[in-house]
Design a protein around this motif. Structure first.
Motif, short mmCIF file in Angstrom:
data_model
loop_
_atom_site.label_atom_id
_atom_site.label_comp_id
_atom_site.label_asym_id
_atom_site.label_seq_id
_atom_site.Cartn_x
_atom_site.Cartn_y
_atom_site.Cartn_z
N ASP A 50 0.81 -1.23 -0.05
CA ASP A 50 -0.06 0.01 -0.04
C ASP A 50 0.78 1.13 0.02
O ASP A 50 0.52 2.41 -0.20
CB ASP A 50 -0.94 -0.10 1.30
N PHE A 51 2.11 1.03 0.35
CA PHE A 51 3.13 2.25 0.40
C PHE A 51 3.70 2.65 -0.88
O PHE A 51 4.23 1.73 -1.66
CB PHE A 51 4.06 2.02 1.51
N LYS A 52 3.97 3.83 -1.45
CA LYS A 52 4.68 4.28 -2.38
C LYS A 52 6.05 4.73 -1.66
O LYS A 52 5.94 5.35 -0.63
CB LYS A 52 4.15 5.12 -2.98
N LEU A 53 7.09 4.83 -2.47
CA LEU A 53 8.36 5.48 -2.21
C LEU A 53 8.64 6.58 -3.15
O LEU A 53 8.85 6.01 -4.45
CB LEU A 53 9.59 4.32 -1.95
N VAL A 54 9.33 7.53 -2.61
CA VAL A 54 9.72 8.79 -3.55
C VAL A 54 11.17 9.30 -3.13
O VAL A 54 10.85 9.58 -1.63
CB VAL A 54 8.74 9.81 -3.63
N TRP A 64 13.70 9.57 -7.80
CA TRP A 64 13.52 7.86 -7.87
C TRP A 64 12.14 7.65 -7.50
O TRP A 64 11.55 8.40 -6.33
CB TRP A 64 14.39 7.37 -7.02
N LYS A 65 11.20 6.68 -7.78
CA LYS A 65 10.03 6.30 -7.24
C LYS A 65 9.76 5.03 -7.47
O LYS A 65 10.34 4.11 -8.49
CB LYS A 65 8.93 7.19 -8.32
N HIS A 89 10.58 9.82 0.83
CA HIS A 89 9.09 9.97 1.19
C HIS A 89 8.46 8.84 1.26
O HIS A 89 8.51 7.88 0.14
CB HIS A 89 8.44 10.75 0.28
N LEU A 90 7.77 8.16 2.28
CA LEU A 90 6.92 7.05 2.22
C LEU A 90 5.34 7.53 2.44
O LEU A 90 5.10 8.33 3.08
CB LEU A 90 7.10 6.33 3.76
N GLU A 91 4.60 7.14 1.34
CA GLU A 91 3.32 7.78 0.98
C GLU A 91 2.36 6.43 1.14
O GLU A 91 2.40 5.56 0.50
CB GLU A 91 3.41 8.53 -0.19
N LYS A 92 1.01 6.90 1.74
CA LYS A 92 0.09 5.87 1.83
C LYS A 92 -1.29 6.63 2.30
O LYS A 92 -1.18 7.36 3.34
CB LYS A 92 0.28 4.79 2.92
#
Length: 105
Positions: A50-54, A64-65, A89-92
């Motif tokens: 569920d997490f995206k990394l940027v 980077w993504k 950045h950890l995004e959810k």
């Protein structure tokens, strides 16, 4: 969310108290070839995919993504990043958690 983004540049920071605490690590720091991002074991009911990394550079440009996939650990090749300060950045679900790391040659 902690950071509001416009394209690839961070344009503002809102109240960090709106994001729930999250246990996660970025290591080694500083690093030259790769970093590992790891979700903490306290996040037992959290689904890693569920997490995206940027990754952004010190000016806020996205360099980077990616995502975790099914693993709670993600190794990221940073050998092509310029030396200096970067942010991961950890995004959810509209929340963003940010950690700083340093890239060296």
């Amino acid at each position: 969310s902690i950071a509001a983004q416009s394209g690839h540049v961070i344009t503002g920071i809102s109240d960090p108290s709106t994001a729930s605490p999250l246990e996660w690590k970025v290591y080694p720091n500083p690093a030259s070839n790769k970093i590992t991002v790891e979700l903490g074991t306290d996040e037992g009911n959290t689904i890693a995919s569920d997490f995206k990394l940027v990754i952004t550079d010190s000016k806020g440009a996205e360099v980077w993504k990616g995502s975790f996939g099914e693993s709670r650990m993600k190794a990221i090749d940073i050998s092509r990043l310029n030396p200096g300060v970067h942010f991961i950045h950890l995004e959810k679900a509209g929340n963003i958690w940010i950690k700083e790391f340093i890239t060296i040659q």
